[in-house]
Design an enzyme around this catalytic site. Sequence first.
Site, PDB file in Angstrom:
ATOM      1  N   GLU A  31      77.343 -11.892 -29.100  1.00  0.00           N
ATOM      2  CA  GLU A  31      76.388 -10.784 -29.259  1.00  0.00           C
ATOM      3  C   GLU A  31      77.171  -9.477 -29.405  1.00  0.00           C
ATOM      4  O   GLU A  31      78.056  -9.202 -28.616  1.00  0.00           O
ATOM      5  CB  GLU A  31      75.453 -10.747 -28.045  1.00  0.00           C
ATOM      6  CG  GLU A  31      74.588  -9.510 -27.914  1.00  0.00           C
ATOM      7  CD  GLU A  31      73.729  -9.216 -29.135  1.00  0.00           C
ATOM      8  OE1 GLU A  31      72.985 -10.096 -29.578  1.00  0.00           O
ATOM      9  OE2 GLU A  31      73.835  -8.092 -29.661  1.00  0.00           O
ATOM     10  N   SER A  45      55.470  -5.221 -30.044  1.00  0.00           N
ATOM     11  CA  SER A  45      54.188  -5.071 -29.339  1.00  0.00           C
ATOM     12  C   SER A  45      54.055  -6.026 -28.150  1.00  0.00           C
ATOM     13  O   SER A  45      53.098  -5.923 -27.382  1.00  0.00           O
ATOM     14  CB  SER A  45      53.003  -5.328 -30.283  1.00  0.00           C
ATOM     15  OG  SER A  45      53.151  -4.655 -31.493  1.00  0.00           O
ATOM     16  N   HIS A  49      50.943 -13.746 -29.993  1.00  0.00           N
ATOM     17  CA  HIS A  49      49.857 -13.906 -30.970  1.00  0.00           C
ATOM     18  C   HIS A  49      49.264 -15.303 -30.878  1.00  0.00           C
ATOM     19  O   HIS A  49      49.988 -16.284 -30.673  1.00  0.00           O
ATOM     20  CB  HIS A  49      50.381 -13.653 -32.387  1.00  0.00           C
ATOM     21  CG  HIS A  49      50.785 -12.234 -32.619  1.00  0.00           C
ATOM     22  ND1 HIS A  49      49.872 -11.209 -32.682  1.00  0.00           N
ATOM     23  CD2 HIS A  49      52.002 -11.662 -32.775  1.00  0.00           C
ATOM     24  CE1 HIS A  49      50.503 -10.068 -32.890  1.00  0.00           C
ATOM     25  NE2 HIS A  49      51.793 -10.317 -32.939  1.00  0.00           N
ATOM     26  N   LYS A 249      49.689  -6.730 -39.400  1.00  0.00           N
ATOM     27  CA  LYS A 249      48.531  -6.815 -38.500  1.00  0.00           C
ATOM     28  C   LYS A 249      47.919  -5.459 -38.183  1.00  0.00           C
ATOM     29  O   LYS A 249      46.890  -5.390 -37.521  1.00  0.00           O
ATOM     30  CB  LYS A 249      48.951  -7.526 -37.216  1.00  0.00           C
ATOM     31  CG  LYS A 249      49.347  -8.984 -37.464  1.00  0.00           C
ATOM     32  CD  LYS A 249      49.729  -9.656 -36.182  1.00  0.00           C
ATOM     33  CE  LYS A 249      50.643 -10.843 -36.345  1.00  0.00           C
ATOM     34  NZ  LYS A 249      51.844 -10.658 -37.128  1.00  0.00           N
ATOM     35  N   ILE A 335      62.910 -13.456 -39.293  1.00  0.00           N
ATOM     36  CA  ILE A 335      62.087 -13.768 -38.112  1.00  0.00           C
ATOM     37  C   ILE A 335      61.408 -12.473 -37.650  1.00  0.00           C
ATOM     38  O   ILE A 335      61.791 -11.857 -36.655  1.00  0.00           O
ATOM     39  CB  ILE A 335      62.923 -14.419 -36.982  1.00  0.00           C
ATOM     40  CG1 ILE A 335      63.805 -15.560 -37.516  1.00  0.00           C
ATOM     41  CG2 ILE A 335      61.996 -14.908 -35.858  1.00  0.00           C
ATOM     42  CD1 ILE A 335      63.060 -16.782 -38.019  1.00  0.00           C
ATOM     43  N   CYS A 402      58.342   5.966  -9.838  1.00  0.00           N
ATOM     44  CA  CYS A 402      57.193   5.770 -10.747  1.00  0.00           C
ATOM     45  C   CYS A 402      56.776   4.308 -10.758  1.00  0.00           C
ATOM     46  O   CYS A 402      55.597   3.981 -10.702  1.00  0.00           O
ATOM     47  CB  CYS A 402      57.551   6.183 -12.171  1.00  0.00           C
ATOM     48  SG  CYS A 402      58.095   7.862 -12.358  1.00  0.00           S
TER      49      CYS A 402
HETATM   50  C1  LIG Z   1      57.385  -3.168 -34.639  1.00  0.00           C
HETATM   51  C2  LIG Z   1      57.457  -4.633 -34.301  1.00  0.00           C
HETATM   52  C3  LIG Z   1      56.397  -5.264 -33.649  1.00  0.00           C
HETATM   53  C4  LIG Z   1      56.453  -6.618 -33.357  1.00  0.00           C
HETATM   54  N1  LIG Z   1      55.473  -7.176 -32.603  1.00  0.00           N
HETATM   55  C5  LIG Z   1      55.540  -8.494 -32.282  1.00  0.00           C
HETATM   56  C6  LIG Z   1      54.560  -9.079 -31.452  1.00  0.00           C
HETATM   57  O1  LIG Z   1      53.695  -8.411 -30.901  1.00  0.00           O
HETATM   58  N2  LIG Z   1      54.619 -10.412 -31.242  1.00  0.00           N
HETATM   59  C7  LIG Z   1      55.567 -11.199 -31.822  1.00  0.00           C
HETATM   60  O2  LIG Z   1      55.512 -12.416 -31.669  1.00  0.00           O
HETATM   61  N3  LIG Z   1      56.561 -10.652 -32.550  1.00  0.00           N
HETATM   62  C8  LIG Z   1      56.581  -9.316 -32.777  1.00  0.00           C
HETATM   63  N4  LIG Z   1      57.583  -8.742 -33.492  1.00  0.00           N
HETATM   64  C9  LIG Z   1      58.666  -9.588 -33.972  1.00  0.00           C
HETATM   65  C10 LIG Z   1      59.668  -9.917 -32.872  1.00  0.00           C
HETATM   66  O3  LIG Z   1      60.027  -8.755 -32.165  1.00  0.00           O
HETATM   67  C11 LIG Z   1      60.890 -10.546 -33.533  1.00  0.00           C
HETATM   68  O4  LIG Z   1      60.470 -11.617 -34.344  1.00  0.00           O
HETATM   69  C12 LIG Z   1      61.879 -11.063 -32.524  1.00  0.00           C
HETATM   70  O5  LIG Z   1      62.208 -10.104 -31.557  1.00  0.00           O
HETATM   71  C13 LIG Z   1      63.119 -11.488 -33.272  1.00  0.00           C
HETATM   72  O6  LIG Z   1      64.089 -11.889 -32.353  1.00  0.00           O
HETATM   73  P1  LIG Z   1      65.528 -12.239 -32.876  1.00  0.00           P
HETATM   74  O7  LIG Z   1      66.248 -12.842 -31.738  1.00  0.00           O
HETATM   75  O8  LIG Z   1      65.439 -13.033 -34.137  1.00  0.00           O
HETATM   76  O9  LIG Z   1      66.169 -10.845 -33.339  1.00  0.00           O
HETATM   77  P2  LIG Z   1      66.877  -9.697 -32.478  1.00  0.00           P
HETATM   78  O10 LIG Z   1      66.152  -9.399 -31.242  1.00  0.00           O
HETATM   79  O11 LIG Z   1      67.122  -8.561 -33.418  1.00  0.00           O
HETATM   80  O12 LIG Z   1      68.258 -10.357 -32.077  1.00  0.00           O
HETATM   81  C14 LIG Z   1      69.310 -10.530 -32.997  1.00  0.00           C
HETATM   82  C15 LIG Z   1      70.602 -10.263 -32.261  1.00  0.00           C
HETATM   83  O13 LIG Z   1      71.705 -10.479 -33.144  1.00  0.00           O
HETATM   84  C16 LIG Z   1      72.700  -9.545 -32.829  1.00  0.00           C
HETATM   85  N5  LIG Z   1      73.614  -9.376 -33.965  1.00  0.00           N
HETATM   86  C17 LIG Z   1      73.317  -8.860 -35.174  1.00  0.00           C
HETATM   87  N6  LIG Z   1      74.424  -8.818 -35.936  1.00  0.00           N
HETATM   88  C18 LIG Z   1      75.444  -9.315 -35.187  1.00  0.00           C
HETATM   89  C19 LIG Z   1      76.838  -9.493 -35.413  1.00  0.00           C
HETATM   90  N7  LIG Z   1      77.417  -9.147 -36.575  1.00  0.00           N
HETATM   91  N8  LIG Z   1      77.595 -10.021 -34.425  1.00  0.00           N
HETATM   92  C20 LIG Z   1      77.025 -10.375 -33.230  1.00  0.00           C
HETATM   93  N9  LIG Z   1      75.705 -10.198 -32.956  1.00  0.00           N
HETATM   94  C21 LIG Z   1      74.929  -9.682 -33.925  1.00  0.00           C
HETATM   95  C22 LIG Z   1      71.910  -8.268 -32.555  1.00  0.00           C
HETATM   96  O14 LIG Z   1      72.669  -7.328 -31.833  1.00  0.00           O
HETATM   97  C23 LIG Z   1      70.698  -8.800 -31.812  1.00  0.00           C
HETATM   98  O15 LIG Z   1      70.855  -8.753 -30.410  1.00  0.00           O
HETATM   99  C24 LIG Z   1      57.576  -7.377 -33.766  1.00  0.00           C
HETATM  100  C25 LIG Z   1      58.651  -6.742 -34.381  1.00  0.00           C
HETATM  101  C26 LIG Z   1      58.605  -5.373 -34.624  1.00  0.00           C
HETATM  102  C27 LIG Z   1      59.792  -4.688 -35.201  1.00  0.00           C
END
Ligand SMILES: Cc1cc2nc3c(=O)[nH]c(=O)nc-3n(C[C@H](O)[C@H](O)[C@H](O)COP(=O)(O)OP(=O)(O)OC[C@H]3O[C@@H](n4cnc5c(N)ncnc54)[C@H](O)[C@@H]3O)c2cc1C
Length: 480
Positions: A31, A45, A49, A249, A335, A402
């Site tokens: 990471e 959010s 869902h 949404k 994703i 808080c």
């Molecule tokens: C505005 C918004 C609202 C949303 N609302 C919802 C919701 O209500 N419900 C829902 O189900 N989903 C929601 N989502 C989607 C959800 O947040 C994401 O699908 C989910 O968090 C994705 O997780 P992830 O682990 O794929 O990505 P991330 O959380 O981005 O994790 C990816 C990780 O990879 C690491 N990384 C990247 N590049 C490198 C590198 N070169 N070397 C090492 N590490 C690296 C990053 O630092 C990060 O920690 C929402 C997203 C957004 C932006």
Amino acid sequence: MFDVTVIGAGIVGSLIARKLSSYQLSVAVIEKEPDVGNVTTMANSAIVHSGYDPVPGTLKAKLNALGNKMMDQVCDELDVEMKRIGSLTVALYDEQIPVLQELAERSAINGVPVKILNAEETLKLEPNLSKEVKGSLFAPTAGIVNPFTLSVHAIENAVDNGAKLFLDEKVVLINKDNGFYNIICQSGNTYQTKIVINAAGIYSDEIHKMVEPIDYFLTPRKGEYFILDHYCDDLVKHTIFPLPSEKGKGILVTPSIGGTFLVGPSAEAMASKDDVSTDKFTLDEIKRQALQMVPSIPFNQVIRTFAGSRPTPNTHDFIIRYAKCDNHFITLSGIESPGLASSPAIAEYVVNEFVSKVIDLVPNPNFNPRVKRRAHLNEMSVEERNKFIAENPDYGKIICNCEKVSLGEILFEMNTSVPPKTIKGVKKRTRAGFGKCQGGFCQPLVTKIIAEKFNIPLNQVMFQKHDSFVVRYDIKGEKK
Ligand SMILES: Cc1cc2nc3c(=O)[nH]c(=O)nc-3n(C[C@H](O)[C@H](O)[C@H](O)COP(=O)(O)OP(=O)(O)OC[C@H]3O[C@@H](n4cnc5c(N)ncnc54)[C@H](O)[C@@H]3O)c2cc1C
């Protein structure tokens, strides 16, 4: 040399690592941030869902419906707060009623229970909705979850079961040599592995390009929010959505698991993947749209604004597959929402459908799916709490006024296998700093606790990201 290396410790990478740790495999997680769950996983959010919205037949539809069902067990095992509060998708005009019907048909195909309510039934459930409301789609299985502890506890559980976590390691190059991958980081460290799982979120396209050209692209789509304090108890009890559009949404109003309320998000395509700033123009538009659904939102109770960025793929679906050049490189891209709700199902899918085809999965006989349970003082009666504090006096010393977070809760986190080394890390795990003063009072105390734990000077304690130091100079009298 590891059997499997996961790049990215967001919720997706963390739950995949946890699932892998239930087998006899050597697992690494790399990471780039100083903490896990520091990017999209902490800025969304937080809705579990129900799954009524994704187009039937897509991976999103399948994994959302399944992930929603799996969430109770995952949250129980990982000691994470989750509540099935249900959602209402509201129609404000007569011409929107047929859309509710279409969504209900979509839900039936996706296997998601919903019910169409008329105006009267809708207002009975949510009296603060606009009196213009014409009806709604009620999805009782929708929920809210704590996304911060979900990702932290998932990785903690993986580490407790043998996985190795490497923070502050930004992957910059990947090559394959003698049948093994070399993952090279900015630090100069190289990790050797048989299988790579790319769970790098908004940067997953860049990681994928390190092994082959890609045939999709991601557009960062920023979503901005307001957070309202928890003094507006009766504002809404369910997650309130407008009808979905091609932009997603839409602007929702929802209680959060911590008792505050979220209003947002917007959806704007951005040039930069890292732009999570907020701006008045967008926030004003969010306010305007939200007030159409819930006219009494007390915007004078806003305690903070924030934004997250979605990795929106041009394929309009989650991309989960082997690299074309090699089935030992598994990529997860695009994703976006509902990625959080789908995450437990994504982890199962990746391990069962992809990893299991390229390496033998022998169950780990010592696998324990549970994390160490935290003390939940807010669930105790006054008598129970007094007894607990008498036996554990640090739980009686309040650090965050808080959110009523005690020293005992913070010290507990400091002694887990994935302790927070940033102020935001403490905030995500304990809620210290989440309240009205936004850390104004507790931040100096938290900074001191971190400095003591890691034996570093106060001016080396980071807020959230690298070099985000809050103390600018040496502190007079501080021991070095
Ligand atoms: C505005 C918004 C609202 C949303 N609302 C919802 C919701 O209500 N419900 C829902 O189900 N989903 C929601 N989502 C989607 C959800 O947040 C994401 O699908 C989910 O968090 C994705 O997780 P992830 O682990 O794929 O990505 P991330 O959380 O981005 O994790 C990816 C990780 O990879 C690491 N990384 C990247 N590049 C490198 C590198 N070169 N070397 C090492 N590490 C690296 C990053 O630092 C990060 O920690 C929402 C997203 C957004 C932006």
